[in-house]
Design a protein around this motif. Structure first.
Motif, PDB file in Angstrom:
ATOM      1  N   ILE A  42      21.760 -35.928  10.684  1.00 50.91           N
ATOM      2  CA  ILE A  42      22.531 -35.708  12.006  1.00 50.91           C
ATOM      3  C   ILE A  42      22.478 -34.187  11.920  1.00 50.91           C
ATOM      4  O   ILE A  42      22.423 -33.459  11.136  1.00 50.91           O
ATOM      5  CB  ILE A  42      24.069 -36.159  11.817  1.00 50.91           C
ATOM      6  CG1 ILE A  42      24.746 -35.360  10.662  1.00 50.91           C
ATOM      7  CG2 ILE A  42      24.168 -37.618  11.650  1.00 50.91           C
ATOM      8  CD1 ILE A  42      26.331 -35.803  10.450  1.00 50.91           C
ATOM      9  N   MET A  43      22.497 -33.684  13.292  1.00 49.57           N
ATOM     10  CA  MET A  43      22.461 -32.257  13.647  1.00 49.57           C
ATOM     11  C   MET A  43      23.454 -31.504  13.174  1.00 49.57           C
ATOM     12  O   MET A  43      24.959 -31.909  13.410  1.00 49.57           O
ATOM     13  CB  MET A  43      22.401 -32.199  15.249  1.00 49.57           C
ATOM     14  CG  MET A  43      20.933 -32.837  15.685  1.00 49.57           C
ATOM     15  SD  MET A  43      19.361 -31.763  14.744  1.00 49.57           S
ATOM     16  CE  MET A  43      19.467 -30.452  15.510  1.00 49.57           C
ATOM     17  N   GLN A  45      26.373 -28.976  13.136  1.00 57.40           N
ATOM     18  CA  GLN A  45      27.465 -28.660  14.291  1.00 57.40           C
ATOM     19  C   GLN A  45      27.681 -29.217  15.346  1.00 57.40           C
ATOM     20  O   GLN A  45      28.089 -29.115  16.360  1.00 57.40           O
ATOM     21  CB  GLN A  45      27.603 -27.166  14.612  1.00 57.40           C
ATOM     22  CG  GLN A  45      27.861 -26.267  13.488  1.00 57.40           C
ATOM     23  CD  GLN A  45      27.577 -24.598  14.142  1.00 57.40           C
ATOM     24  OE1 GLN A  45      27.091 -24.217  15.061  1.00 57.40           O
ATOM     25  NE2 GLN A  45      28.324 -23.832  13.218  1.00 57.40           N
ATOM     26  N   SER A  46      27.163 -30.765  15.223  1.00 63.51           N
ATOM     27  CA  SER A  46      27.155 -32.036  16.262  1.00 63.51           C
ATOM     28  C   SER A  46      28.075 -32.904  15.713  1.00 63.51           C
ATOM     29  O   SER A  46      27.376 -33.681  14.771  1.00 63.51           O
ATOM     30  CB  SER A  46      25.842 -32.243  16.409  1.00 63.51           C
ATOM     31  OG  SER A  46      25.028 -31.416  17.347  1.00 63.51           O
ATOM     32  N   PRO A  47      29.322 -32.822  15.845  1.00 59.92           N
ATOM     33  CA  PRO A  47      30.176 -33.990  15.294  1.00 59.92           C
ATOM     34  C   PRO A  47      29.702 -35.275  15.538  1.00 59.92           C
ATOM     35  O   PRO A  47      29.124 -35.884  16.680  1.00 59.92           O
ATOM     36  CB  PRO A  47      31.623 -33.900  16.001  1.00 59.92           C
ATOM     37  CG  PRO A  47      31.541 -32.326  16.484  1.00 59.92           C
ATOM     38  CD  PRO A  47      30.057 -31.899  16.931  1.00 59.92           C
ATOM     39  N   HIS A  48      29.815 -36.137  14.272  1.00 60.68           N
ATOM     40  CA  HIS A  48      28.879 -37.586  14.481  1.00 60.68           C
ATOM     41  C   HIS A  48      30.223 -38.520  14.117  1.00 60.68           C
ATOM     42  O   HIS A  48      31.142 -38.500  13.208  1.00 60.68           O
ATOM     43  CB  HIS A  48      28.229 -37.595  13.180  1.00 60.68           C
ATOM     44  CG  HIS A  48      27.452 -38.861  13.185  1.00 60.68           C
ATOM     45  ND1 HIS A  48      26.317 -39.112  13.932  1.00 60.68           N
ATOM     46  CD2 HIS A  48      27.437 -40.089  12.712  1.00 60.68           C
ATOM     47  CE1 HIS A  48      25.771 -40.421  14.005  1.00 60.68           C
ATOM     48  NE2 HIS A  48      26.679 -40.887  12.995  1.00 60.68           N
ATOM     49  N   ASP A  96      32.834 -33.532  11.230  1.00 62.13           N
ATOM     50  CA  ASP A  96      32.498 -32.304  12.201  1.00 62.13           C
ATOM     51  C   ASP A  96      30.845 -31.674  11.900  1.00 62.13           C
ATOM     52  O   ASP A  96      30.596 -30.974  12.650  1.00 62.13           O
ATOM     53  CB  ASP A  96      33.451 -31.198  11.806  1.00 62.13           C
ATOM     54  CG  ASP A  96      33.440 -30.484  10.529  1.00 62.13           C
ATOM     55  OD1 ASP A  96      32.579 -30.927   9.517  1.00 62.13           O
ATOM     56  OD2 ASP A  96      34.578 -29.962  10.421  1.00 62.13           O
ATOM     57  N   VAL A 126      23.293 -33.282   7.102  1.00 62.82           N
ATOM     58  CA  VAL A 126      23.163 -32.353   8.103  1.00 62.82           C
ATOM     59  C   VAL A 126      22.059 -31.598   8.071  1.00 62.82           C
ATOM     60  O   VAL A 126      21.740 -30.955   7.036  1.00 62.82           O
ATOM     61  CB  VAL A 126      24.601 -31.768   8.107  1.00 62.82           C
ATOM     62  CG1 VAL A 126      24.746 -30.664   9.214  1.00 62.82           C
ATOM     63  CG2 VAL A 126      25.867 -32.641   8.130  1.00 62.82           C
ATOM     64  N   THR A 128      19.294 -28.859  10.577  1.00 67.01           N
ATOM     65  CA  THR A 128      18.891 -28.307  11.624  1.00 67.01           C
ATOM     66  C   THR A 128      17.959 -28.750  12.658  1.00 67.01           C
ATOM     67  O   THR A 128      17.881 -28.714  13.698  1.00 67.01           O
ATOM     68  CB  THR A 128      18.568 -26.671  11.549  1.00 67.01           C
ATOM     69  OG1 THR A 128      17.557 -26.644  10.814  1.00 67.01           O
ATOM     70  CG2 THR A 128      20.032 -25.894  10.897  1.00 67.01           C
ATOM     71  N   LYS A 129      17.311 -29.648  11.810  1.00 68.08           N
ATOM     72  CA  LYS A 129      16.178 -30.325  12.743  1.00 68.08           C
ATOM     73  C   LYS A 129      15.782 -31.660  11.909  1.00 68.08           C
ATOM     74  O   LYS A 129      15.329 -31.453  10.859  1.00 68.08           O
ATOM     75  CB  LYS A 129      14.864 -29.417  12.690  1.00 68.08           C
ATOM     76  CG  LYS A 129      13.757 -30.176  13.633  1.00 68.08           C
ATOM     77  CD  LYS A 129      12.469 -29.202  13.672  1.00 68.08           C
ATOM     78  CE  LYS A 129      11.534 -29.918  14.377  1.00 68.08           C
ATOM     79  NZ  LYS A 129      10.352 -28.954  14.666  1.00 68.08           N
TER      80      LYS A 129
END
Length: 362
Positions: A42-43, A45-48, A96, A126, A128-129
């Motif tokens: 998952i990206m 700082q992109s809440p999942h 988060d 988590v 960044t890519k």
């Protein structure tokens, strides 16, 4: 004194009778569909959002008193009202994703079903890519992803050894060793590499030995991908395999070919629907023998159990027709991974196999 004892006996009998009317075990039961969920990459700082489904399999209403996440990085939501016996509900957690790296988060679920809480977990990474675009691996088996869970070997001739490829993505840090279970004698597998590194990809090459196929026409089976050591077989890790073995007409030529039967269809697509309030749809097409000798339909098979077929005759005289009736039952749709198709195997050397597609309008 005797009168007092008589009254006591009568009261005791009444109490026993009342107790007999009370179920021996009357309590709610919290039964999650999955106790652990893998979310993959998952990206940052992109809440999942993660959803846990559950059912009250008991015979009294279920109350969820509280759900405690293992850290403040997770917010939760759950039913605040009682869940009736036999009813289902969902618990959702939003992570988060504020820290990079692999994570395992836990939810402590407190209910009136037991004095002990139930623990639900979700895990992932988590980043960044994402290392691999997950769109290319839509089949999620929790700790491993596949590009497909359907393998099809079409137009197989005796002696052929075609190879199908399954693509694997391991979204987690720990290496994964793939293993296919319940392979029939006519299938074999090669794993490249034997262990898929964390975040990496791999391939499974599935080879079909046509000489070992048990029957002409459609052969179907299910194989299963082990997600971990000691894994069991089930619908979640099932891979459907089909192989169509064709009859051999290599020796037919010249005059024999000129007198052969010739199959023609009024349509190779059966269009049905819409459903409305119906639970079963019906349609039909005609099969014409435009040749000079009888056309024989030696195999009439379906790929999906939602489809039913019947043929007015399996031996069609020259210049005559047979009626192919098709039904689709709504209750079976979605329970089979295979497409809605019908297979005909014939003695027409120019068309030994014909696929009829069934299209259903919603």
């Amino acid at each position: 004194m005797r009168r007092v004892l008589t009254i006591v006996r009568r009261l005791t009998a009444v109490c026993v009778s009342l107790l007999a009317l009370v179920p021996a075990v009357a309590q709610p039961r919290f039964a999650p569909a999955k106790a652990s969920v893998g979310v993959g990459d998952i990206m940052f700082q992109s809440p999942h959002k993660v959803t846990f489904e559950f059912t009250n399999t008991g015979n009294r209403p279920l109350t969820i008193a509280a759900v405690h996440p293992s850290c403040g990085c997770v917010s939760v939501d759950y039913p605040k009202r009682k869940v009736a016996a036999g009813a289902s509900g969902t618990i959702t957690a939003i992570y988060d994703a504020a820290m990079l790296g692999v994570f395992v988060k836990e939810l402590e679920v407190v209910t009136n079903a037991s004095n002990e809480p139930v623990y639900l977990t979700f895990h992932g990474k988590v980043t960044t890519k994402p290392s691999v675009p997950l769109e290319g691996y839509p089949i999620d088996l929790d700790n491993v992803r596949l590009n497909t869970n359907v393998v099809e070997f079409d137009d197989v001739n005796k002696g052929d050894k075609p190879v199908a490829e399954l693509l694997i993505h391991n979204p987690y840090r720990q290496a994964y060793q793939p293993q296919l279970m319940h392979l029939p004698p006519y299938l074999s597998a090669t794993y490249l590499p034997e262990k898929v590194p964390g975040g990496g990809t791999g391939r499974i090459l599935v080879t079909l030995d046509s000489d070992k196929l048990p029957a002409m026409g459609l052969n179907q089976t299910s194989i299963y991908l082990a997600r971990f050591s000691g894994d069991k077989i089930g619908a979640e890790n099932e891979i459907s395999v089909s192989a169509v073995l064709l009859p051999d007409f290599t020796g037919i030529e010249g005059a024999s070919l000129a007198f052969a039967p010739q199959m023609m269809l009024t349509d190779d697509v059966v269009k049905l629907g819409p459903w409305g309030k119906k639970t079963k749809l019906k349609g039909e097409i005609n099969i014409l023998n435009d040749g000079r000798t009888p056309l024989e339909i030696s195999r009439l098979q379906v790929f999906n159990k939602a489809v039913g077929v019947s043929l007015s005759t399996s031996k069609i005289a020259p210049k005559t027709m047979a009626k192919l009736k098709v039904t689709v039952e709504k209750k079976y749709l979605g329970k089979d991974k295979n497409r809605l198709r019908i297979l005909l195997i014939t003695n027409d050397p120019k068309c030994p196999k014909k696929i009829v597609t069934v299209e259903v309008r919603e």
